[in-house]
Design a protein around this motif. Structure first.
Motif, mmCIF file in Angstrom:
data_model
loop_
_atom_site.group_PDB
_atom_site.id
_atom_site.type_symbol
_atom_site.label_atom_id
_atom_site.label_comp_id
_atom_site.label_asym_id
_atom_site.label_seq_id
_atom_site.Cartn_x
_atom_site.Cartn_y
_atom_site.Cartn_z
ATOM 1 N N LEU A 1 5.608 3.974 -0.500
ATOM 2 C CA LEU A 1 4.524 2.731 -0.379
ATOM 3 C C LEU A 1 4.101 2.578 0.949
ATOM 4 O O LEU A 1 2.778 2.352 1.323
ATOM 5 C CB LEU A 1 5.211 1.636 -1.195
ATOM 6 C CG LEU A 1 4.378 0.314 -0.889
ATOM 7 C CD1 LEU A 1 2.886 0.570 -1.644
ATOM 8 C CD2 LEU A 1 4.919 -0.824 -1.531
ATOM 9 N N SER A 2 5.054 2.308 1.900
ATOM 10 C CA SER A 2 4.656 2.245 3.269
ATOM 11 C C SER A 2 3.579 3.391 3.911
ATOM 12 O O SER A 2 2.767 3.266 4.675
ATOM 13 C CB SER A 2 5.791 2.326 4.297
ATOM 14 O OG SER A 2 6.581 1.209 3.890
ATOM 15 N N VAL B 1 -2.494 1.888 2.971
ATOM 16 C CA VAL B 1 -4.093 1.852 3.197
ATOM 17 C C VAL B 1 -4.704 2.767 2.283
ATOM 18 O O VAL B 1 -5.823 2.063 1.663
ATOM 19 C CB VAL B 1 -4.250 2.556 4.833
ATOM 20 C CG1 VAL B 1 -5.923 2.743 4.701
ATOM 21 C CG2 VAL B 1 -3.698 1.696 5.913
ATOM 22 N N THR B 2 -4.376 3.838 1.774
ATOM 23 C CA THR B 2 -5.067 4.523 0.788
ATOM 24 C C THR B 2 -4.930 3.753 -0.465
ATOM 25 O O THR B 2 -6.142 3.760 -1.338
ATOM 26 C CB THR B 2 -4.365 6.017 0.551
ATOM 27 O OG1 THR B 2 -4.549 6.654 1.880
ATOM 28 C CG2 THR B 2 -4.995 6.892 -0.471
ATOM 29 N N LEU B 3 -3.941 3.192 -1.074
ATOM 30 C CA LEU B 3 -3.729 2.483 -2.099
ATOM 31 C C LEU B 3 -4.768 1.259 -2.271
ATOM 32 O O LEU B 3 -5.501 1.228 -3.179
ATOM 33 C CB LEU B 3 -2.265 2.169 -2.371
ATOM 34 C CG LEU B 3 -2.011 1.039 -3.426
ATOM 35 C CD1 LEU B 3 -2.339 2.022 -4.922
ATOM 36 C CD2 LEU B 3 -0.709 0.866 -3.535
ATOM 37 N N LEU B 4 -4.673 0.615 -1.116
ATOM 38 C CA LEU B 4 -5.413 -0.397 -0.756
ATOM 39 C C LEU B 4 -7.041 -0.334 -0.844
ATOM 40 O O LEU B 4 -8.012 -0.937 -1.421
ATOM 41 C CB LEU B 4 -5.240 -1.372 0.188
ATOM 42 C CG LEU B 4 -3.726 -2.294 -0.069
ATOM 43 C CD1 LEU B 4 -3.447 -3.321 1.252
ATOM 44 C CD2 LEU B 4 -3.779 -3.225 -1.245
ATOM 45 N N THR B 5 -7.369 0.871 -0.001
ATOM 46 C CA THR B 5 -8.726 1.344 -0.094
ATOM 47 C C THR B 5 -9.349 1.363 -1.550
ATOM 48 O O THR B 5 -10.458 1.281 -1.837
ATOM 49 C CB THR B 5 -8.842 2.430 0.975
ATOM 50 O OG1 THR B 5 -8.420 2.046 2.225
ATOM 51 C CG2 THR B 5 -10.235 2.857 0.725
ATOM 52 N N ASN B 6 -8.682 2.130 -2.165
ATOM 53 C CA ASN B 6 -8.909 2.709 -3.462
ATOM 54 C C ASN B 6 -9.225 1.106 -4.321
ATOM 55 O O ASN B 6 -10.214 1.114 -5.200
ATOM 56 C CB ASN B 6 -8.055 3.274 -4.148
ATOM 57 C CG ASN B 6 -8.336 3.955 -5.716
ATOM 58 O OD1 ASN B 6 -9.445 4.552 -5.804
ATOM 59 N ND2 ASN B 6 -7.539 3.495 -6.561
ATOM 60 N N ARG C 1 6.208 12.646 -12.888
ATOM 61 C CA ARG C 1 4.947 12.210 -12.654
ATOM 62 C C ARG C 1 4.933 11.635 -11.159
ATOM 63 O O ARG C 1 3.715 11.060 -10.730
ATOM 64 C CB ARG C 1 4.596 10.942 -13.666
ATOM 65 C CG ARG C 1 4.390 11.423 -14.982
ATOM 66 C CD ARG C 1 4.127 10.384 -15.933
ATOM 67 N NE ARG C 1 4.317 10.810 -17.299
ATOM 68 C CZ ARG C 1 3.987 9.827 -18.416
ATOM 69 N NH1 ARG C 1 3.423 8.842 -17.941
ATOM 70 N NH2 ARG C 1 4.230 10.006 -19.627
ATOM 71 N N GLY C 2 5.943 11.613 -10.342
ATOM 72 C CA GLY C 2 5.871 11.013 -9.017
ATOM 73 C C GLY C 2 5.869 9.488 -9.195
ATOM 74 O O GLY C 2 6.227 8.903 -9.916
ATOM 75 N N MET C 3 5.127 8.777 -7.965
ATOM 76 C CA MET C 3 5.207 7.279 -7.860
ATOM 77 C C MET C 3 3.855 6.956 -8.464
ATOM 78 O O MET C 3 2.889 7.529 -8.583
ATOM 79 C CB MET C 3 5.176 7.061 -6.214
ATOM 80 C CG MET C 3 6.414 7.578 -5.663
ATOM 81 S SD MET C 3 7.869 6.600 -6.095
ATOM 82 C CE MET C 3 9.004 7.559 -4.856
ATOM 83 N N GLU C 4 4.013 5.844 -9.100
ATOM 84 C CA GLU C 4 2.843 5.206 -9.739
ATOM 85 C C GLU C 4 2.683 3.707 -9.216
ATOM 86 O O GLU C 4 3.717 3.292 -8.960
ATOM 87 C CB GLU C 4 2.803 4.966 -11.331
ATOM 88 C CG GLU C 4 2.619 6.572 -11.890
ATOM 89 C CD GLU C 4 2.717 6.266 -13.373
ATOM 90 O OE1 GLU C 4 2.119 7.234 -14.287
ATOM 91 O OE2 GLU C 4 3.186 5.404 -13.935
ATOM 92 N N ALA C 5 1.792 3.114 -8.895
ATOM 93 C CA ALA C 5 1.459 1.776 -8.348
ATOM 94 C C ALA C 5 0.422 1.167 -9.162
ATOM 95 O O ALA C 5 -0.853 1.807 -9.780
ATOM 96 C CB ALA C 5 1.156 1.980 -6.857
#
Length: 448
Positions: A297-298, A302-307, A395-399
């Motif tokens: 997550l760290s 930025v990528t997660l929040l930008t999306n 499936r890896g990580m999901e958020a």
């Protein structure tokens, strides 16, 4: 026309059959200039996903009932599911005096909140209003509450509903696939639209113009921490965030993530009774699933929040509301009628009549375009984002992200706020701060 003036929104009633009466059920969480927040530490799961917000004793400030009525009457219809869940609840007559006794015992030199962060209360702390009979239960958007519970408590559960299935729709999954609330982001979006009082040739948005004025004013000396200052710790431009341009949104998101205190990642390594024995082992233990999630997550926040900001309706909604309310600005709004030409402060009663309802019902009295109080509240509120993460086999990580709007406090006239807003706009225009004072930055285009 004021679209809200035709009918009064329904104000939710107090939490039924509940009276808060045990101070031992609540621990100090944090505080601001007007309120103190407490976290529930009792045994009743009814309160686990809420903080208790109690107001301080401030002369002329609105009561908790007025705050609750204004919140749901004005902002409930505007924000719907994005409004931070808030319930009003009765207090026993001896709860606040007991909490005031505990409040005075907190070390005023080095106070910290639940995560060990300094809260820096005023040197002369104001105590809670011991004549207040009501408190507010507000949705707890901090992270780590459900991190080690299996299954985790459901943050979407509505107050008072049955909760036989406590997980978030995740049946028959192992511990590695349970959603964990790993991070919290809190920031003020500020002015997502330009000030109606800005000159036609402006280059800086309202937020960046104030920031430049504050920086120039404090150059050569340490900037004083003033409640009235509207600057942010980082140089993020709200117009970038509201632009719809992916590159500008990413630039704003990067600045938000790197602001002091804007992001909190839940501690992935809870203490254990075997800590001392593990310390004797020279080989480090392998990272557990929570440590893996925190690291991932760290690295991707930025990528997660930008999306999220690119696809969520929340920023366009706030931008639309800011365009709707106070669209005539502070020089041509109802504040001029109240203040007159000599900047004589209106009385508290005059401001309450102009900006809020004081009775049991909420009755808007100002047209949207003249409602500078709602306009400034929308520009001083906070966004709270809670990031939930899980690891799926293969499936890896999901958020996923929950987002709520909070800090929608009444703006009404205490301390002459209307005069202050008018004075700031006058200084921005007369000082040429909207033009950038020779700086290359252009908030219209996002260029630096």
């Amino acid at each position: 026309m004021n679209s809200l003036a035709t009918s009064s929104p329904a104000i939710p009633p107090p939490v039924p059959n509940r009276v808060l009466d045990d101070p031992d059920d609540w621990e100090y969480f944090s505080e601001g200039a007007n309120n103190v927040l407490y976290r529930y530490v009792g045994a009743d799961s009814f309160f686990k996903s809420f903080l208790l917000r109690l107001r301080k004793a401030l002369p002329g400030s609105p009561t908790t009932q007025q705050l609750h009525n204004h919140l749901h009457g004005r902002f409930g219809p505007l924000m719907n599911e994005y409004l931070m869940r808030t319930e009003i609840i009765a207090l026993s007559s001896f709860l606040i005096p007991a909490l005031n006794t505990l409040l005075t015992s907190i070390n005023a030199d080095e106070p910290t909140d639940w995560a060990g962060r300094p809260v820096n209360p005023p040197k002369k702390r104001r105590l809670l209003d011991d004549g207040e009979a009501w408190g507010l239960l507000v949705e707890d958007m901090s992270c780590g509450n459900y991190l080690y519970l299996y299954p985790p408590a459901n943050p979407r559960r509505r107050l008072g509903e049955d909760s036989e299935d406590e997980d978030i729709g995740m049946e028959d999954e192992d511990e590695g696939e349970i959603w964990k609330d790993m991070a919290m982001i809190e920031f003020k979006p500020k002015w997502l639209t330009q000030s109606p009082n800005a000159p036609a040739n402006w280059k800086l948005c309202r937020t960046c113009a104030v920031r430049l004025m504050q920086t120039q004013k404090s150059r050569g000396r340490q900037a004083q921490q003033d409640e009235e200052h509207e600057s942010e710790a980082s140089e993020f431009c709200p117009l970038d965030l509201a632009s719809g341009d992916p590159a500008r949104i990413e630039k704003a998101t990067f600045a938000i993530v790197n602001m002091d205190g804007a992001v909190m990642i839940a501690d992935p390594t809870p203490s254990s009774d075997d800590d001392e024995e593990e310390a004797d082992d020279e080989s480090p233990p392998p990272p557990n699933i929570n440590e893996q999630l925190a690291t991932a997550l760290s690295n991707s926040l930025v990528t997660l929040l930008t999306n999220f900001f690119r696809t969520s309706p929340i920023i366009p909604l706030m931008k639309q509301l800011q365009s709707r309310f106070g669209s005539r600005g502070v020089f041509t709004s109802a504040t001029m009628q109240l203040m007159g030409e000599n900047d004589v402060l209106p009385t508290e009663a005059e401001l309450k009549r102009a900006g809020m309802a004081t009775g049991e019902k909420y009755e808007p009295v100002i047209a949207d375009e003249d409602d500078v109080w709602t306009a400034m509240t929308l520009r001083d509120c906070s966004l709270f984002l809670k990031v939930w993460v899980r690891k799926r086999r293969g499936r890896g990580m999901e958020a996923k992200i929950d987002c709520k709007i909070g800090d929608l406090d009444l703006k009404g006239g205490e301390g002459g706020r209307a005069v202050y807003w008018r004075d700031v706009e006058r200084r921005l225009r007369m000082g040429g701060w909207y033009s950038g004072r020779g700086q290359s930055k252009n908030c219209r285009t996002g260029e630096e």
